[in-house]
Design an enzyme around this catalytic site. Sequence first.
Site, PDB file in Angstrom:
ATOM      1  CD  GLU A  87      -0.644   7.554  -2.635  1.00  0.00           C
ATOM      2  OE1 GLU A  87      -1.112   8.189  -1.723  1.00  0.00           O
ATOM      3  OE2 GLU A  87      -1.297   6.247  -3.116  1.00  0.00           O
ATOM      4  CD  GLU A 132      -2.967   0.638   0.099  1.00  0.00           C
ATOM      5  OE1 GLU A 132      -3.723   1.693  -0.219  1.00  0.00           O
ATOM      6  OE2 GLU A 132      -3.109  -0.338  -0.417  1.00  0.00           O
ATOM      7  CG  ASP A 152      -5.038   2.954   4.712  1.00  0.00           C
ATOM      8  OD1 ASP A 152      -4.182   2.727   4.097  1.00  0.00           O
ATOM      9  OD2 ASP A 152      -5.155   4.054   5.326  1.00  0.00           O
TER      10      ASP A 152
END
Length: 493
Positions: A320, A290, A474
Amino acid sequence: MWRKAAGAALLALAVGYFYHTNPELPEQVLQYLSLPHPSTQGDPTFEQVISTAWETLITAPASQWGRVAVGVNACVDVVVSGIGLLQALAVDPGLGRDHEVLHSKEDLKEAFIHYMERGSAAERFFTDKEVFQRIARAAAEYPGAQLYVGGNAALIGQKLATYPQLMVLLCGPVGPKLHEMLDEQIVVPPESLQETDEYHLILEYKAGEQWGATRAPQANRFIFSHDVSNGEMRALEMFVASLDEFQPDLVVLSGLHMMEGQGRQMWEQRLKEAVAAISDVRNAVPVHLELASMTDKDYMNSIMQEVMPIVTSIGLNEQELLFLSQAGTGPHAELASWGGIPDVGRVSDILLWVLEQHGRSDPESEADLTRIHFHTLAYHVLATVDGHWANQVAAVAAGARVASIQACGLQSIDASKVVLRAPLEFHSSHGEPREKLSLNPTEPVTVWHRGNVTFHLAPVLVCKQPLRTVGLGDAISAEGLVYSEIRPQLPFL
């Protein structure tokens, strides 16, 4: 009746006017107008149709995980109003400016404004321990401040622990407050327990919230900390050592981004040690990595070159993904930012590039990476190399569903509290050849293929008034993994 007729006439005039003044009227608007819309007679809305369709699409995989080991970043999150805290710190609004690391309250203010005006999430390391502790005390005492489980690993562990059939091992720096807040189903090795907690400050802002000349286009948060335990990934070796006894079916690794603020000499050395540790695991079980917010292109490039080929799956968001392409001079690296909802074709191009350059899209490749779970506010995409994963329609839909539910703080979707913001039409690539695709609310997972990579896109029903944005990524990745099934013919099974 006359009101409906008048409304239709006005709509037609408006569309005609915009078309003639702008012949390149966005296809999404035309597509939206051409689709059947709910009438005043109570027909279901798009949001209702999609949420109902998810209930049919989201089915458990034939083969499920039994034991999942998660590490290695864990902390206590102090969630507070970003503008409120900065005002309490006697900081005046001003111009935004990004900082790779934060050295002062002024750096904090500038970085916060920089990301708030973009509506983007970010995470930074605060170098001055004493100043950070003063800010942390002010945050904890601020009216309405709340304490939560924090750190990607702990948050993923918490989400996985909501499934009774899963046994979850969590390794990371777990202090007394965090240990108290963790789900009872989570196993924490004694070596992970420490006398004090690591605290991260989460500065949240709402859509439309304004400070000085800065207005947030959407709700999000800015995270910062002075966290050396997680910053140096001190729990990594202990995490790997615990796997022999725990015997997991899946390993989830996070926290690499925390090392960025520790300086190049430290992260270069620790990254080599991390690669060695992951290499010890990879032949036994699949490893999901992750990712999180980073600013150092050299560091991101090192992760891309050294870590990504030896993990099986990765999870990341739009910032990201673009930064990854910028660091590796990949597709669309010239973009400074997405400038709104990320273009699906460009996202698809970058995902394919990652799997081609650092994954196993070539059957002759020695890389292990076969799955990428991309998430942004309006939609999610799962890109997988053919033959390696199953049940990905359910996985991407489950990730989208949990984003809606958790953001609204509900147990199930309330269609009146969410809105569809995904594009109704998009392309499989930004270049040629490209396929024109559309979103069908009754079958809300769109599938396309590029070479031997399959893409699954699910729209997100965006919460109109989100209660909490921290940890959504998450939860999305964890939910997607729960519903994913790895093909049994892979060497490590």
